[in-house]
Design an enzyme around this catalytic site. Structure first.
Site, short mmCIF file in Angstrom:
data_model
loop_
_atom_site.label_atom_id
_atom_site.label_comp_id
_atom_site.label_asym_id
_atom_site.label_seq_id
_atom_site.Cartn_x
_atom_site.Cartn_y
_atom_site.Cartn_z
N ARG A 1 -30.06 -58.63 18.18
CA ARG A 1 -30.80 -59.86 18.48
C ARG A 1 -29.85 -61.04 18.42
O ARG A 1 -29.81 -61.80 17.45
CB ARG A 1 -31.98 -60.00 17.52
CG ARG A 1 -32.85 -58.75 17.49
CD ARG A 1 -34.16 -58.99 16.81
NE ARG A 1 -35.12 -59.54 17.75
CZ ARG A 1 -36.41 -59.76 17.45
NH1 ARG A 1 -36.86 -59.49 16.26
NH2 ARG A 1 -37.22 -60.26 18.35
N GLN B 1 -30.55 -61.85 24.78
CA GLN B 1 -31.96 -62.27 24.85
C GLN B 1 -32.67 -61.70 26.06
O GLN B 1 -33.82 -61.26 25.98
CB GLN B 1 -32.05 -63.79 24.85
CG GLN B 1 -31.85 -64.41 23.48
CD GLN B 1 -32.03 -65.91 23.52
OE1 GLN B 1 -31.92 -66.55 24.57
NE2 GLN B 1 -32.31 -66.50 22.36
N SER C 1 -38.62 -57.97 22.05
CA SER C 1 -39.19 -59.31 22.21
C SER C 1 -40.06 -59.43 23.44
O SER C 1 -41.15 -60.02 23.40
CB SER C 1 -38.06 -60.36 22.26
OG SER C 1 -37.42 -60.47 21.01
N ASP D 1 -33.62 -57.98 25.48
CA ASP D 1 -34.35 -57.66 24.26
C ASP D 1 -35.74 -57.11 24.58
O ASP D 1 -36.70 -57.86 24.76
CB ASP D 1 -34.45 -58.93 23.41
CG ASP D 1 -34.98 -58.65 22.01
OD1 ASP D 1 -35.52 -57.56 21.79
OD2 ASP D 1 -34.85 -59.54 21.14
N TYR E 1 -35.14 -61.41 10.64
CA TYR E 1 -36.30 -60.63 10.24
C TYR E 1 -36.79 -61.07 8.86
O TYR E 1 -36.04 -61.66 8.07
CB TYR E 1 -35.97 -59.13 10.19
CG TYR E 1 -35.71 -58.51 11.53
CD1 TYR E 1 -36.75 -58.15 12.37
CD2 TYR E 1 -34.41 -58.27 11.97
CE1 TYR E 1 -36.51 -57.56 13.60
CE2 TYR E 1 -34.16 -57.68 13.19
CZ TYR E 1 -35.22 -57.33 14.01
OH TYR E 1 -34.98 -56.75 15.22
#
Length: 270
Positions: free
Chosen positions: A6, A11, A17, A14, A114
């Site tokens: 991450r 991005q 996500s 991902d 996280y």
């Protein structure tokens, strides 16, 4: 793809996500279907319909999208998360932040973004605050997951029993055991008068959108595997994205988490 780091560069690749974003949206839609009342406040000649009250537990990608969706539907939204950074994100979406903000709360986030596992003492204080808040809500959406661990239990039967009859709860962590006591996988369970939605694979319930985003994740990642000059596949194990996601190479397991050698220990030829 689930092992994708991450980081900013990754991005657009991902998968967690992109799919969690859709899951957060769909959780609110499913809740609205089961909730047999209107979500926004309506003032009519026949009387006033109060706005639905939505509480989102966990303000990660899924939770933030759930907040935004519930707000767009006109609900009064509140949210909680153990990560300090979430407070500003929740507020930016027009929702109220609910949490015990002590010293442990201020250090409750890993370097990867996280949530950390909290102490039993903090959990007890948070549970007391949340229980009082839940009793006033119409809809709860739980999204809390800890990587590599069973989903934390956030909502007990006792908490559900304090809610009004006809209330709804949606558990996005059901695949890991669930955040809500009494949730049943792929069913709507009646727990203490609350309809607890435990659908598996919520992104799959809006498959066209899920496939569109997943395909884009794959395409962007595959572009890192192709040499721009020759057009040939190039498995560059020094690339941090490839190193993090490569499971096998030339007949051998190479990922350290699956029994492979660490990058600095791999034999010649791998």
């Amino acid at each position: 793809m689930e092992l994708m780091p991450r980081i900013t560069r990754a991005q657009s690749m991902d998968v967690l996500s992109s799919q969690a974003n859709l899951a957060g949206y769909q959780a609110v839609i499913e809740a609205a279907v089961v909730f047999d009342r209107a979500m926004p406040m309506m003032m009519t000649a026949a009387g006033t319909v109060p706005a639905g009250r939505v509480f989102v537990m966990g303000a990660g990608v899924a939770g933030l999208q759930a907040i935004a969706t519930a707000r767009r539907l006109g609900a009064v939204v509140s949210a909680t998360d153990v990560r300090p950074a979430a407070k500003e994100q929740v507020a930016s979406l027009g929702a109220k932040f609910i949490a015990v903000e002590d010293d442990e709360f201020k250090a409750a986030e890993t370097s990867g973004g996280y949530a950390k596992e909290m102490s039993d003492e903090y959990k007890a204080k948070q549970a007391e605050l949340v229980a009082a808040h839940i009793a006033k809500q119409d809809i709860i959406i739980t999204t809390a997951l800890i990587p590599g661990r069973p989903a934390p239990r956030l909502v007990t039967r006792q908490m559900l029993s304090a809610m009004k009859l006809g209330s709804v709860a949606v558990d996005l962590a059901v695949e890991r055991g669930g955040n809500i006591e009494g949730v049943e996988a792929d069913k709507i369970a009646n727990v203490e008068g609350v309809s607890v939605v435990g659908y598996l694979n919520l992104p799959g319930r809006i498959a066209a959108s899920a496939s569109l985003l997943y395909a884009k994740n794959l395409l962007t990642f595959f572009q890192t595997l192709v040499d721009k000059e020759s057009g040939e596949i190039n498995i560059n194990r020094d690339d941090e994205l490839i190193a993090a996601t490569l499971l096998t190479h030339e007949g051998a397991v190479v990922h350290p988490k699956f029994g492979g050698a660490a990058a600095g220990e791999r034999p010649d030829g791998f």
